[in-house]
Motif scaffolding. Structure first.
Motif, mmCIF file in Angstrom:
data_model
loop_
_atom_site.group_PDB
_atom_site.id
_atom_site.type_symbol
_atom_site.label_atom_id
_atom_site.label_comp_id
_atom_site.label_asym_id
_atom_site.label_seq_id
_atom_site.Cartn_x
_atom_site.Cartn_y
_atom_site.Cartn_z
ATOM 1 N N VAL A 48 -15.902 55.032 34.415
ATOM 2 C CA VAL A 48 -14.529 55.244 34.390
ATOM 3 C C VAL A 48 -13.773 54.456 33.768
ATOM 4 O O VAL A 48 -12.660 54.290 33.270
ATOM 5 C CB VAL A 48 -14.257 55.590 36.066
ATOM 6 C CG1 VAL A 48 -12.797 55.416 36.068
ATOM 7 C CG2 VAL A 48 -14.686 56.729 36.334
ATOM 8 N N GLY A 49 -14.569 53.053 34.011
ATOM 9 C CA GLY A 49 -13.794 52.202 33.099
ATOM 10 C C GLY A 49 -13.339 52.251 32.009
ATOM 11 O O GLY A 49 -12.392 51.611 31.200
ATOM 12 N N LEU A 50 -14.291 52.797 31.268
ATOM 13 C CA LEU A 50 -14.022 53.410 29.673
ATOM 14 C C LEU A 50 -13.429 54.488 29.599
ATOM 15 O O LEU A 50 -12.382 54.431 28.621
ATOM 16 C CB LEU A 50 -15.476 53.629 28.989
ATOM 17 C CG LEU A 50 -16.482 52.009 29.112
ATOM 18 C CD1 LEU A 50 -17.791 52.590 28.485
ATOM 19 C CD2 LEU A 50 -15.727 51.105 28.072
ATOM 20 N N LEU A 51 -13.524 55.486 30.402
ATOM 21 C CA LEU A 51 -12.816 56.809 30.260
ATOM 22 C C LEU A 51 -11.417 56.561 30.274
ATOM 23 O O LEU A 51 -10.364 57.289 29.978
ATOM 24 C CB LEU A 51 -13.534 57.853 31.297
ATOM 25 C CG LEU A 51 -14.758 58.496 30.784
ATOM 26 C CD1 LEU A 51 -15.386 58.969 32.016
ATOM 27 C CD2 LEU A 51 -14.598 59.227 29.602
ATOM 28 N N LEU A 52 -10.936 55.628 31.158
ATOM 29 C CA LEU A 52 -9.640 55.503 31.545
ATOM 30 C C LEU A 52 -8.831 55.028 30.225
ATOM 31 O O LEU A 52 -7.611 55.176 30.219
ATOM 32 C CB LEU A 52 -9.370 54.438 32.683
ATOM 33 C CG LEU A 52 -9.436 54.876 34.201
ATOM 34 C CD1 LEU A 52 -9.490 53.753 34.983
ATOM 35 C CD2 LEU A 52 -8.372 55.971 34.421
ATOM 36 N N LEU A 53 -9.705 54.376 29.575
ATOM 37 C CA LEU A 53 -8.831 53.833 28.087
ATOM 38 C C LEU A 53 -9.177 54.759 26.961
ATOM 39 O O LEU A 53 -9.132 54.490 25.833
ATOM 40 C CB LEU A 53 -9.560 52.627 27.785
ATOM 41 C CG LEU A 53 -9.178 51.319 29.003
ATOM 42 C CD1 LEU A 53 -9.999 50.135 28.794
ATOM 43 C CD2 LEU A 53 -7.667 50.975 28.595
ATOM 44 N N GLY A 54 -9.885 55.940 27.262
ATOM 45 C CA GLY A 54 -10.019 57.067 26.181
ATOM 46 C C GLY A 54 -11.356 57.078 25.370
ATOM 47 O O GLY A 54 -11.109 57.598 24.502
ATOM 48 N N GLY A 55 -12.319 56.180 26.102
ATOM 49 C CA GLY A 55 -13.154 56.087 25.284
ATOM 50 C C GLY A 55 -14.831 56.204 26.070
ATOM 51 O O GLY A 55 -14.584 56.390 27.523
ATOM 52 N N VAL A 56 -15.739 56.259 25.510
ATOM 53 C CA VAL A 56 -17.154 56.132 26.153
ATOM 54 C C VAL A 56 -18.098 54.945 25.642
ATOM 55 O O VAL A 56 -19.090 54.893 25.968
ATOM 56 C CB VAL A 56 -17.939 57.601 26.039
ATOM 57 C CG1 VAL A 56 -17.097 58.552 26.777
ATOM 58 C CG2 VAL A 56 -18.101 57.653 24.730
ATOM 59 N N PHE A 57 -17.435 54.191 24.943
ATOM 60 C CA PHE A 57 -18.106 52.916 24.328
ATOM 61 C C PHE A 57 -17.213 51.668 24.614
ATOM 62 O O PHE A 57 -15.935 51.885 24.354
ATOM 63 C CB PHE A 57 -18.604 53.187 22.912
ATOM 64 C CG PHE A 57 -19.319 54.134 22.690
ATOM 65 C CD1 PHE A 57 -20.716 54.120 22.936
ATOM 66 C CD2 PHE A 57 -19.093 55.482 22.088
ATOM 67 C CE1 PHE A 57 -21.739 55.090 22.661
ATOM 68 C CE2 PHE A 57 -20.014 56.186 21.972
ATOM 69 C CZ PHE A 57 -21.062 56.298 22.050
#
Length: 551
Positions: A41-50
């Motif tokens: 979720v820490g990455l998905l909240l910023l619109g990515g997976v990396f």
């Protein structure tokens, strides 16, 4: 954890523009997550997976997503394209299209965050024959099981256009609030790791003490320390006491990492450009120790011993093919000025100590490998500092840097401990959000560019139209790029996604109710297209106000 729960958070975030409300929404959600899910979720909240610095990317074009949406809802790709054109966004188009969905998926399971995250990461690893069909298959599996709102945010994530008004600062504050940790501790951890998956997971499992233990790791880039404009030398040096004053080079700032036998080169945007600079890798392998390190410097393009304009080096590092030909045509020269890690982290050491270490580990016996030209500045040798400035300008460099010799390295922060003293007018890095087509012979080109700065919520606020400083070739290039990211065009006015960064010079900042910031620029001139910078590298409204007060 169901993906729909994250989608509900996305919707709530999109529904408010208030930073504190966004922070509260994310903080409450983070409290509900387990250690595995919170990292994703820490990455998905910023619109990515990396992480932002990773060379991996989802890498799916809009047309491929539109094709998958068409198959998922049982319509044609042409109708999906019409919906995107009408709604101005693939996500909103999905809301419209899913309401008329003609196909049903039987026995489908609710999407989970883990399944979505892992599927999107798989997309980056698919290549070779039939790769397009395999990618379509993965996207279709997600979209076929998705609700309309899930499809809205899935497609936006895949195309890297999440649009929920959340940047690093809000996620950082939300982690601090969720786990009752000082914001400065979270900020430092993020600056050193540049990976919110690591920061969020560590905050949950180990709290402030765990975050405090996170540190630099060779191979993982760190956000660079940033400079602000200097007042006259005679005013600044007495305030600092002792300063390292060095030539400011007009090139690309590099952060070079050695981890074991591997050398990686990153830009200030944390972009991995190792592949484009094989001769620089060889220089570091030969003229620095084979110990782990992170060093910083500037690389410039040269011809006949003189520096070439910035665009030459930019084109050089952007090249993906025919690199050997470029190596012959655009020779490069390095000037190193800092070391952040040598066998162990050094960012908390004073700059003077770091400089001494750098001088001890770099072999400058070849012309291509250099340390920055520098002197120790004190209130007693102001004349020598001015002479360094004049000689740097005479050698076709930008001016000088003035750095507090007693200070540690502060990643990602722009402050008074590191200053730039330039001969040219001050500039701001601004992002294009729209423009106006010209008339007559230039009717096919966007001739005037509406530019904006980033506010505290990482949203873009307009400041000025810039229409000078560009030749026809550049106008043609920019117009082509703007058509690729066009949102709407009405008459001569075009609105675009904020992706293109320009360096804008100007004579003065003035108050103006015409623009969203309440200020504008007198005589704005486009100096450069900053292909080395992205939306989050754009200067801030706060900096504009600071410069206005200092006029």
């Amino acid at each position: 954890m169901k993906y729909q729960e994250l989608v509900d958070v996305y919707s709530a975030l999109e529904a408010t523009t208030k930073r504190l409300e966004k922070t509260d929404i994310i903080a409450e959600y983070l409290k509900k997550l387990d250690a595995d899910t919170i990292g994703k979720v820490g990455l998905l909240l910023l619109g990515g997976v990396f992480p932002a610095w990773s060379s991996e990317e989802i890498g799916i074009g809009a047309k491929l997503v539109e094709r998958a949406v068409a198959e998922a809802v049982g319509t044609t790709q042409a109708k999906v394209e019409d919906a995107v054109r009408d709604e101005g966004d693939i996500g909103l188009a999905c809301i419209k299209l899913y309401s008329k969905k003609s196909q049903m998926t039987f026995f489908s399971q609710p999407l989970t965050i883990n399944f979505v995250f892992d599927s999107l990461q798989k997309l980056s690893k698919i290549s070779g024959s039939r790769s397009t069909n395999r990618k379509i298959s993965i996207i279709l599996e997600l979209l076929s099981q998705a609700s309309a709102t899930e499809a809205k945010y899935l497609t936006r994530t895949i195309t890297e256009e999440l649009r929920i008004g959340v940047g690093d600062g809000i996620v950082r504050d939300a982690i601090a609030q969720a786990f009752d940790i000082d914001k400065k501790v979270v900020e430092r951890a993020q600056m050193l790791t540049n990976d919110f998956s690591v920061v969020a997971r560590t905050a949950l499992l180990e709290g402030a003490s765990g975050l405090s233990r996170l540190n630099l790791t060779p191979g993982t880039p760190v956000k660079p320390m940033l400079a602000q404009l200097s007042l006259p030398v005679a005013e600044i040096i007495p305030e600092m006491g002792t300063a390292i004053c060095e030539t400011k080079y007009d090139g690309i700032r590099l952060q070079v990492h050695r981890n074991g036998n591997e050398i990686r080169i990153f830009t200030r945007r944390l972009e991995n450009i190792t592949h484009a600079l094989p001769e620089i890798v060889e220089l570091f392998d030969e003229y620095l120790p084979h110990d782990d390190y992170i060093v910083e410097g500037e690389v410039i393009a040269t011809r006949d011993g003189k520096p070439l304009p910035f665009q030459n080096i930019l084109h050089r590092v952007r090249r993906k093919y025919n690199v050997e030909e470029a190596m012959e045509n655009v020779p490069l020269k390095l000037y190193l000025f800092d070391v952040l890690y040598y066998k162990e982290p050094m960012i908390d050491e004073p700059l003077m100590t770091r400089r001494e270490t750098l001088e001890n580990i770099v072999d400058t016996s070849v012309d291509e490998m250099n340390l920055s030209t520098m002197i120790i500045g004190t209130p007693d040798n102001i004349d020598e500092i001015e002479e360094l400035f004049n000689s740097s300008i005479a050698a076709h460099h930008e001016g000088i840097m003035i750095k507090d010799a007693s200070e540690p390295y502060i990643p990602g922060i722009r402050g008074k401990k590191m200053l730039k003293y330039k001969a040219e007018p001050e500039t701001l890095d601004m992002i294009i959000v729209g423009g106006t087509y010209g008339i007559g012979k230039r009717g096919d080109f966007v001739g005037s560019y509406l530019v904006a700065l980033r506010d505290e919520n990482d949203e873009f606020k307009t400041v000025a139209y810039a229409a000078t400083g560009l030749d026809d070739a550049t106008l043609e290039y920019l117009t082509g790029k703007m058509k690729e990211i066009e949102i709407t065009t009405k008459g001569r006015e075009i609105v675009v996604e904020p992706k293109i960064v320009l360096e804008i010079a100007f004579s003065e900042i003035v108050e103006s109710p015409e623009y969203e910031t309440g200020y504008s620029l007198r005589f704005p001139v486009v100096k450069n297209i900053r292909k080395d910078k992205g939306p989050m590298d754009v200067d801030t409204v706060e900096r504009l106000l600071s410069m206005y007060k200092a006029q």
